[in-house]
Design a protein around this motif. Structure first.
Motif, PDB file in Angstrom:
ATOM      1  N   THR A 185       0.519  -0.930  -0.076  1.00  0.00           N
ATOM      2  CA  THR A 185       0.036  -0.150  -0.158  1.00  0.00           C
ATOM      3  C   THR A 185       0.275   0.992   0.041  1.00  0.00           C
ATOM      4  O   THR A 185       0.833   2.482  -0.575  1.00  0.00           O
ATOM      5  N   ARG A 186       1.961   1.306   0.419  1.00  0.00           N
ATOM      6  CA  ARG A 186       3.347   2.896   0.309  1.00  0.00           C
ATOM      7  C   ARG A 186       3.652   2.480  -0.252  1.00  0.00           C
ATOM      8  O   ARG A 186       3.701   3.594  -0.525  1.00  0.00           O
ATOM      9  N   ALA A 187       3.745   1.704  -1.435  1.00  0.00           N
ATOM     10  CA  ALA A 187       5.067   1.363  -2.215  1.00  0.00           C
ATOM     11  C   ALA A 187       4.141   2.440  -3.382  1.00  0.00           C
ATOM     12  O   ALA A 187       4.220   3.396  -4.258  1.00  0.00           O
ATOM     13  N   LEU A 188       2.555   1.384  -3.112  1.00  0.00           N
ATOM     14  CA  LEU A 188       1.780   2.468  -4.469  1.00  0.00           C
ATOM     15  C   LEU A 188       0.969   3.941  -4.282  1.00  0.00           C
ATOM     16  O   LEU A 188       1.468   4.886  -5.377  1.00  0.00           O
ATOM     17  N   VAL A 189       1.319   4.043  -2.893  1.00  0.00           N
ATOM     18  CA  VAL A 189       1.093   5.351  -2.262  1.00  0.00           C
ATOM     19  C   VAL A 189       1.959   6.616  -2.919  1.00  0.00           C
ATOM     20  O   VAL A 189       2.184   7.266  -3.641  1.00  0.00           O
ATOM     21  N   MET A 190       2.975   6.401  -2.662  1.00  0.00           N
ATOM     22  CA  MET A 190       4.680   6.750  -3.188  1.00  0.00           C
ATOM     23  C   MET A 190       4.025   6.908  -4.460  1.00  0.00           C
ATOM     24  O   MET A 190       4.983   7.626  -5.178  1.00  0.00           O
ATOM     25  N   GLN A 191       3.910   5.916  -5.092  1.00  0.00           N
ATOM     26  CA  GLN A 191       3.896   5.663  -6.939  1.00  0.00           C
ATOM     27  C   GLN A 191       3.342   7.249  -7.527  1.00  0.00           C
ATOM     28  O   GLN A 191       3.591   8.031  -8.307  1.00  0.00           O
ATOM     29  N   THR A 192       1.695   6.621  -6.662  1.00  0.00           N
ATOM     30  CA  THR A 192       1.106   7.901  -7.126  1.00  0.00           C
ATOM     31  C   THR A 192       1.156   9.662  -6.433  1.00  0.00           C
ATOM     32  O   THR A 192       0.881  10.071  -7.345  1.00  0.00           O
ATOM     33  N   ARG A 193       2.338   9.476  -5.709  1.00  0.00           N
ATOM     34  CA  ARG A 193       2.183  10.807  -5.126  1.00  0.00           C
ATOM     35  C   ARG A 193       3.649  11.422  -6.595  1.00  0.00           C
ATOM     36  O   ARG A 193       3.273  11.994  -6.866  1.00  0.00           O
ATOM     37  N   ASP A 194       4.720  10.347  -6.472  1.00  0.00           N
ATOM     38  CA  ASP A 194       5.801  10.218  -7.301  1.00  0.00           C
ATOM     39  C   ASP A 194       5.269  11.529  -9.638  1.00  0.00           C
ATOM     40  O   ASP A 194       5.334  12.565  -9.376  1.00  0.00           O
ATOM     41  N   ARG A 195       3.811  10.247  -9.585  1.00  0.00           N
ATOM     42  CA  ARG A 195       3.262  10.557 -10.350  1.00  0.00           C
ATOM     43  C   ARG A 195       3.367  11.847 -10.254  1.00  0.00           C
ATOM     44  O   ARG A 195       2.969  12.784 -11.580  1.00  0.00           O
ATOM     45  N   ARG A 196       1.927  11.979  -9.330  1.00  0.00           N
ATOM     46  CA  ARG A 196       1.056  13.799  -9.341  1.00  0.00           C
ATOM     47  C   ARG A 196       2.374  15.154  -8.884  1.00  0.00           C
ATOM     48  O   ARG A 196       2.057  15.960 -10.070  1.00  0.00           O
ATOM     49  N   ASP A 197       3.237  14.607  -8.337  1.00  0.00           N
ATOM     50  CA  ASP A 197       4.321  15.791  -8.575  1.00  0.00           C
ATOM     51  C   ASP A 197       5.266  16.009  -9.931  1.00  0.00           C
ATOM     52  O   ASP A 197       5.229  16.603 -10.253  1.00  0.00           O
ATOM     53  N   GLY A 198       5.052  14.931 -10.414  1.00  0.00           N
ATOM     54  CA  GLY A 198       5.442  14.815 -12.010  1.00  0.00           C
ATOM     55  C   GLY A 198       4.981  15.308 -13.048  1.00  0.00           C
ATOM     56  O   GLY A 198       5.606  16.543 -13.285  1.00  0.00           O
ATOM     57  N   ALA A 199       3.282  15.542 -12.774  1.00  0.00           N
ATOM     58  CA  ALA A 199       2.598  16.146 -13.614  1.00  0.00           C
ATOM     59  C   ALA A 199       2.689  17.125 -13.153  1.00  0.00           C
ATOM     60  O   ALA A 199       2.293  18.325 -14.303  1.00  0.00           O
ATOM     61  N   THR A 200       2.486  17.867 -12.207  1.00  0.00           N
ATOM     62  CA  THR A 200       2.457  18.940 -11.461  1.00  0.00           C
ATOM     63  C   THR A 200       3.987  20.060 -11.850  1.00  0.00           C
ATOM     64  O   THR A 200       3.712  20.971 -12.857  1.00  0.00           O
ATOM     65  N   GLN A 201       5.061  19.367 -11.871  1.00  0.00           N
ATOM     66  CA  GLN A 201       6.127  20.286 -12.076  1.00  0.00           C
ATOM     67  C   GLN A 201       6.252  20.128 -13.868  1.00  0.00           C
ATOM     68  O   GLN A 201       6.551  21.439 -14.692  1.00  0.00           O
ATOM     69  N   CYS A 202       5.039  19.374 -14.391  1.00  0.00           N
ATOM     70  CA  CYS A 202       5.341  19.757 -16.561  1.00  0.00           C
ATOM     71  C   CYS A 202       4.391  20.626 -16.911  1.00  0.00           C
ATOM     72  O   CYS A 202       4.270  20.978 -17.876  1.00  0.00           O
ATOM     73  N   VAL A 203       3.729  20.847 -15.760  1.00  0.00           N
ATOM     74  CA  VAL A 203       2.626  22.538 -16.097  1.00  0.00           C
ATOM     75  C   VAL A 203       3.329  23.992 -15.279  1.00  0.00           C
ATOM     76  O   VAL A 203       3.448  23.771 -14.846  1.00  0.00           O
ATOM     77  N   GLU A 204       3.061  24.600 -17.398  1.00  0.00           N
ATOM     78  CA  GLU A 204       3.499  25.451 -16.771  1.00  0.00           C
ATOM     79  C   GLU A 204       2.766  26.531 -16.013  1.00  0.00           C
ATOM     80  O   GLU A 204       1.644  26.351 -16.396  1.00  0.00           O
ATOM     81  N   PRO A 205       3.175  27.662 -15.382  1.00  0.00           N
ATOM     82  CA  PRO A 205       2.426  28.759 -14.698  1.00  0.00           C
ATOM     83  C   PRO A 205       2.017  29.521 -15.993  1.00  0.00           C
ATOM     84  O   PRO A 205       2.714  30.016 -17.234  1.00  0.00           O
TER      85      PRO A 205
END
Length: 206
Positions: A185-205
């Motif tokens: 469960t923790r590994a899945l949460v970390m994967q989801t968080r990493d994907r979300r953070d990566g997507a956020t960084q790709c969005v330009e202000p």
């Protein structure tokens, strides 16, 4: 190259004589009893050279002298014990045997401190690792404290989470291995968080 190949074949043929000694029970002096099935005769000297644990067991007072003496490996069936002995005598196993018994042999190799067999089983298990057996590999990796198998099994589970978590074996696994279910469960949460953070960084202000 041909000369080297011929030399290797001669060496293999020479080593096969040990397997013949096992199969034909030539001067065997100890019986190995599995948990299930009939015992198998073997040779004390060879067992002692392959494993310090076996060496210590055979040196104990109750195992000295008489050829009728025996030792028990209760965690193994007759077939698993047969595979273990074949590997100890020859240093290899037929592919189908290795596939079928790699988990049991890895546990035995860990318990009786047989590093060469541990590596052999580890390679075999890694080759066959897929979503259908990832949970079993994870269980075995914990039982044997094998970090490589544990990491690879967890990675396979996370990559194929739907296939694994919704399988018929997952509920039984979760009931027996609550701590590992938490890790998944923790590994899945970390994967989801990493994907979300990566997507956020790709969005330009804007």
């Amino acid at each position: 190259m041909e000369e080297r190949k011929e030399e290797m074949n001669e060496k293999l043929g020479f080593l096969e004589s040990l397997v013949v000694a096992l199969e034909d029970e030539i001067h065997t002096d100890i019986l190995i009893k599995p948990g299930i099935g009939p015992p198998i005769p073997a040779h004390r000297a060879l067992l002692a050279t392959r494993s310090e644990i076996f060496k210590n067991i055979l040196a104990s007072d109750e195992c000295k002298a008489p050829a009728e003496d025996s030792i028990s490996l209760p965690e193994l069936t007759h077939e698993e014990l047969k595979c273990l002995l074949e590997f100890l005598y020859s240093g290899s196993l037929p592919l189908e045997m290795a596939k079928q018994h790699s988990f049991a042999l890895l546990i035995a190799a860990d318990k009786y401190d047989i590093p060469f067999l541990k590596k052999f089983c580890e390679r075999q298990i890694l080759r066959s690792l897929d979503p259908s057996n990832a949970l079993q590999v994870l269980e075995v990796s914990v039982a044997c404290s094998n970090g490589i198998l544990r990491e690879q099994a967890m990675n396979s589970i996370v990559r194929h989470v739907d296939e694994v978590v919704f399988s018929s074996s997952y509920e039984e696994f979760a009931l027996k291995n609550a701590h590992l279910s938490v890790e998944i469960t923790r590994a899945l949460v970390m994967q989801t968080r990493d994907r979300r953070d990566g997507a956020t960084q790709c969005v330009e202000p804007s």
